[in-house]
Design a protein around this motif. Structure first.
Motif, PDB file in Angstrom:
ATOM      1  N   ASP A 146     124.770  39.149   7.693  1.00  0.00           N
ATOM      2  CA  ASP A 146     125.288  40.274   6.914  1.00  0.00           C
ATOM      3  C   ASP A 146     124.090  40.938   6.234  1.00  0.00           C
ATOM      4  OD1 ASP A 146     126.311  41.974   5.015  1.00  0.00           O
ATOM      5  OD2 ASP A 146     127.750  40.548   4.178  1.00  0.00           O
ATOM      6  N   THR A 147     123.630  42.044   6.821  1.00  0.00           N
ATOM      7  CA  THR A 147     122.398  42.668   6.300  1.00  0.00           C
ATOM      8  C   THR A 147     122.656  43.498   5.034  1.00  0.00           C
ATOM      9  OG1 THR A 147     122.640  44.464   7.896  1.00  0.00           O
ATOM     10  CG2 THR A 147     121.134  42.681   8.486  1.00  0.00           C
ATOM     11  N   ASP A 148     123.924  43.596   4.605  1.00  0.00           N
ATOM     12  CA  ASP A 148     124.181  44.210   3.287  1.00  0.00           C
ATOM     13  C   ASP A 148     123.967  43.175   2.196  1.00  0.00           C
ATOM     14  OD1 ASP A 148     124.778  46.710   4.139  1.00  0.00           O
ATOM     15  OD2 ASP A 148     126.917  46.267   4.440  1.00  0.00           O
ATOM     16  N   THR A 203     126.057  41.460  11.580  1.00  0.00           N
ATOM     17  CA  THR A 203     127.442  41.026  11.775  1.00  0.00           C
ATOM     18  C   THR A 203     128.236  42.041  12.589  1.00  0.00           C
ATOM     19  OG1 THR A 203     127.324  39.964   9.610  1.00  0.00           O
ATOM     20  CG2 THR A 203     129.527  40.292  10.509  1.00  0.00           C
ATOM     21  N   ASP A 204     128.072  43.322  12.255  1.00  0.00           N
ATOM     22  CA  ASP A 204     128.866  44.356  12.932  1.00  0.00           C
ATOM     23  C   ASP A 204     128.478  44.534  14.401  1.00  0.00           C
ATOM     24  OD1 ASP A 204     130.348  44.824  10.723  1.00  0.00           O
ATOM     25  OD2 ASP A 204     129.103  46.472   9.988  1.00  0.00           O
ATOM     26  N   ILE A 205     127.324  44.017  14.763  1.00  0.00           N
ATOM     27  CA  ILE A 205     126.917  44.089  16.176  1.00  0.00           C
ATOM     28  C   ILE A 205     127.418  42.854  16.934  1.00  0.00           C
ATOM     29  CG2 ILE A 205     124.897  44.049  17.731  1.00  0.00           C
ATOM     30  CD1 ILE A 205     123.391  45.613  15.503  1.00  0.00           C
ATOM     31  N   ILE A 206     127.310  41.693  16.327  1.00  0.00           N
ATOM     32  CA  ILE A 206     127.599  40.445  17.052  1.00  0.00           C
ATOM     33  C   ILE A 206     129.082  40.065  17.033  1.00  0.00           C
ATOM     34  CG2 ILE A 206     127.045  37.964  17.201  1.00  0.00           C
ATOM     35  CD1 ILE A 206     124.686  39.852  17.949  1.00  0.00           C
ATOM     36  N   VAL A 207     129.759  40.256  15.904  1.00  0.00           N
ATOM     37  CA  VAL A 207     131.155  39.797  15.819  1.00  0.00           C
ATOM     38  C   VAL A 207     132.065  40.454  16.877  1.00  0.00           C
ATOM     39  CG1 VAL A 207     133.196  39.672  14.292  1.00  0.00           C
ATOM     40  CG2 VAL A 207     130.961  38.937  13.466  1.00  0.00           C
ATOM     41  N   PRO A 208     131.883  41.754  17.195  1.00  0.00           N
ATOM     42  CA  PRO A 208     132.708  42.332  18.280  1.00  0.00           C
ATOM     43  C   PRO A 208     132.547  41.600  19.615  1.00  0.00           C
ATOM     44  CG  PRO A 208     131.686  44.079  17.012  1.00  0.00           C
ATOM     45  CD  PRO A 208     131.088  42.792  16.514  1.00  0.00           C
ATOM     46  N   HIS A 209     131.407  40.946  19.827  1.00  0.00           N
ATOM     47  CA  HIS A 209     131.250  40.147  21.059  1.00  0.00           C
ATOM     48  C   HIS A 209     132.248  38.994  21.059  1.00  0.00           C
ATOM     49  CE1 HIS A 209     127.758  42.133  22.720  1.00  0.00           C
ATOM     50  NE2 HIS A 209     127.172  42.090  21.547  1.00  0.00           N
ATOM     51  N   TYR A 210     132.403  38.368  19.905  1.00  0.00           N
ATOM     52  CA  TYR A 210     133.395  37.279  19.818  1.00  0.00           C
ATOM     53  C   TYR A 210     134.798  37.829  20.051  1.00  0.00           C
ATOM     54  CZ  TYR A 210     130.220  33.614  18.140  1.00  0.00           C
ATOM     55  OH  TYR A 210     129.233  32.672  18.051  1.00  0.00           O
ATOM     56  N   GLU A 211     135.080  38.992  19.450  1.00  0.00           N
ATOM     57  CA  GLU A 211     136.438  39.556  19.617  1.00  0.00           C
ATOM     58  C   GLU A 211     136.732  39.830  21.092  1.00  0.00           C
ATOM     59  OE1 GLU A 211     135.707  42.707  16.649  1.00  0.00           O
ATOM     60  OE2 GLU A 211     137.705  42.217  15.905  1.00  0.00           O
ATOM     61  N   SER A 212     135.775  40.452  21.781  1.00  0.00           N
ATOM     62  CA  SER A 212     136.083  40.769  23.187  1.00  0.00           C
ATOM     63  C   SER A 212     136.122  39.486  24.016  1.00  0.00           C
ATOM     64  CB  SER A 212     135.151  41.818  23.765  1.00  0.00           C
ATOM     65  OG  SER A 212     133.844  41.421  23.631  1.00  0.00           O
ATOM     66  N   GLU A 232     128.900  31.668  27.670  1.00  0.00           N
ATOM     67  CA  GLU A 232     128.556  33.003  27.168  1.00  0.00           C
ATOM     68  C   GLU A 232     127.577  32.833  26.004  1.00  0.00           C
ATOM     69  OE1 GLU A 232     130.035  35.749  28.400  1.00  0.00           O
ATOM     70  OE2 GLU A 232     129.755  37.284  26.856  1.00  0.00           O
ATOM     71  N   VAL A 233     126.480  33.578  26.011  1.00  0.00           N
ATOM     72  CA  VAL A 233     125.545  33.477  24.889  1.00  0.00           C
ATOM     73  C   VAL A 233     125.918  34.520  23.826  1.00  0.00           C
ATOM     74  CG1 VAL A 233     123.135  33.722  24.160  1.00  0.00           C
ATOM     75  CG2 VAL A 233     123.683  32.551  26.311  1.00  0.00           C
ATOM     76  N   ILE A 234     126.239  34.032  22.640  1.00  0.00           N
ATOM     77  CA  ILE A 234     126.481  34.937  21.498  1.00  0.00           C
ATOM     78  C   ILE A 234     125.623  34.401  20.343  1.00  0.00           C
ATOM     79  CG2 ILE A 234     128.166  36.006  19.958  1.00  0.00           C
ATOM     80  CD1 ILE A 234     130.342  35.523  22.006  1.00  0.00           C
ATOM     81  N   PRO A 235     124.589  35.143  19.979  1.00  0.00           N
ATOM     82  CA  PRO A 235     123.650  34.609  18.979  1.00  0.00           C
ATOM     83  C   PRO A 235     124.240  34.545  17.574  1.00  0.00           C
ATOM     84  CG  PRO A 235     123.043  36.853  19.603  1.00  0.00           C
ATOM     85  CD  PRO A 235     124.199  36.464  20.476  1.00  0.00           C
TER      86      PRO A 235
END
Ligand code: GMT
Length: 383
Positions: free
Chosen positions: A179-181, A361-370, A172-175
């Motif tokens: 953290d853009t804040d 982070t908020d876009i990519i980390v949910p990919h790891y969770e699922s 699975e590719v997860i880039p």
């Protein structure tokens, strides 16, 4: 309810350790309990919080062990942590020896009736160098194939892995993510003024100065710009084997006084905030986390056209991609930006936008969770 996740990584300087640590912190913020298992505290961990624990792997000296078997100490620590902390999943960053230890730990635990799925994330040299070294290859292949889930940080790395290794499992590719804040444009006028008192533009390179980063080429590019009277300064951040060669070359070329070698620095985002152009002439880069950090701070990147970099940098939009080792090309691209402040501003904005829209982070980390959920569900199915 959150998961209990064991994470192992190289805790010292390096992109895989940074990604693993930032992932652990982000997962903890999202309600999971994270157990870092490593030989020292991951350097980006900062202050400890309640749902982040650290388990140190102790390596015992014993007269017979000329080479202490760290892989086995790590295995034992993983076994204990899974058993006593009742972990739901293990996430190993870098195949060797982390995935190998996890696979062995899983076997030991299975003999006690405890079942723990393993996700392995491939980062780079674990495949591009170590994985292809015959003295490691069978172990790397086995550890990847035995993992319950495997992720790679770019399509490029996925293709390299399936092309060069003996792999029979999906990847699975997860880039990488950012953290853009935290990594964002900041006003640091006093700092910029101190480094560039006459309004010079600031070129920045951040790396671990391993030969693969080609830091000496950054000095060459800078020299060519200075030779053509461009009003520029150069900041070199980080340390490693090529720092001294880069310093020597800067002295040889007579540009040393316009360069600051800062060594290892944290927080790097404060430095990136005053950069105008980021240079990354790497000879190999599976993703290029340092380039993403620069982009998030609204800094256009001029990089080599290799590995995973074309998946991150949009040529002509967020920066430029140049043929590997082509100093003329890097120099010309830098001149294009320096000659055209409007283009530089447009690319700065596009870089920030791409980092925030695609890699936050908020876009990519949910990919790891699922992906964890998927792997746990699959591992629970009867064999
Ligand atoms: O493989 C390495 O060189 C080590 C690794 C690390 O731990 O620093 O770096 C890789 O992983 C990063 C995080 O996924 C990527 O952003 C880097 O591009 C990658 N480095 C290389 O491929 C040289």
């Amino acid at each position: 309810m959150g998961l209990k996740i064991g994470i192992t990584c190289y805790p010292v300087y390096g992109g895989s350790g940074v990604v693993a640590t930032e992932l652990g912190k982000a997962l903890a913020t999202r309600g999971h309990c994270i157990h870092f298992i490593a030989y020292s505290m991951p350097f980006r961990l900062g202050h400890i919080q309640d749902n982040i624990r650290f388990h140190e792997v102790n390596v015992n000296a014993y007269p017979l062990f000329e080479y202490p078997p760290y892989t086995l100490n790590l295995t034992s620590k993983i076994v204990d942590t899974v058993k006593y902390e009742e972990l739901d999943i293990l996430h190993m960053h870098y195949a060797i020896p982390h995935a190998t230890s996890a696979v062995l730990a899983r076997q030991i635990l299975a003999a006690e009736g405890i079942h723990i799925p393993i996700v392995t994330t491939l980062h780079g040299t674990d495949i591009t160098i170590v994985g292809q070294d015959p003295s490691f290859a069978p172990v790397v292949n086995y550890s990847i194939n035995e993992s319950d889930g495997v992720t790679a940080v770019s399509d490029y790395l996925k293709n390299e892995t399936t092309g060069c290794c003996d792999i029979n499992t999906d990847i699975e590719v997860i880039p990488n993510f950012i953290d853009t804040d935290r990594f964002k444009p900041l006003k640091k006028d006093h700092f910029k003024q101190a480094l560039c008192p006459n309004g010079e533009k600031l070129l920045v390179h951040v790396s671990n100065f391993r030969p693969v980063k080609r830091a000496v080429e950054v000095v060459e590019v800078f020299h060519r710009l200075r030779a053509e009277d461009y009003q520029v300064k150069l900041l070199l951040v980080g340390d490693g084997p090529d720092r001294v060669p880069a310093e020597h070359r800067a002295r040889e070329l007579g540009v040393y006084d316009d360069i600051r070698f800062l060594g290892k620095q944290e927080p790097v985002e404060e430095i990136l905030a005053i950069a105008d152009i980021f240079l990354m002439p790497s000879g190999s880069e599976t993703f290029g986390l340092a380039a993403l950090e620069a982009m998030a701070c609204a800094v256009p990147v001029i990089a080599s056209n290799i590995g995973g970099l074309p998946e991150l940098i949009v040529h002509g939009e967020t920066g430029f991609l140049c043929p590997l080792g082509d100093i003329d090309s890097y120099t010309e691209r830098a001149k294009t930006l320096l000659d055209d402040p409007k283009l530089m501003a447009r690319m700065a904005e596009a870089s920030r936008k791409r980092a925030a829209d695609e890699f936050d982070t908020d876009i990519i980390v949910p990919h790891y969770e699922s992906y964890y959920e998927q792997v746990i569900a699959k591992a629970a199915l009867p064999a």
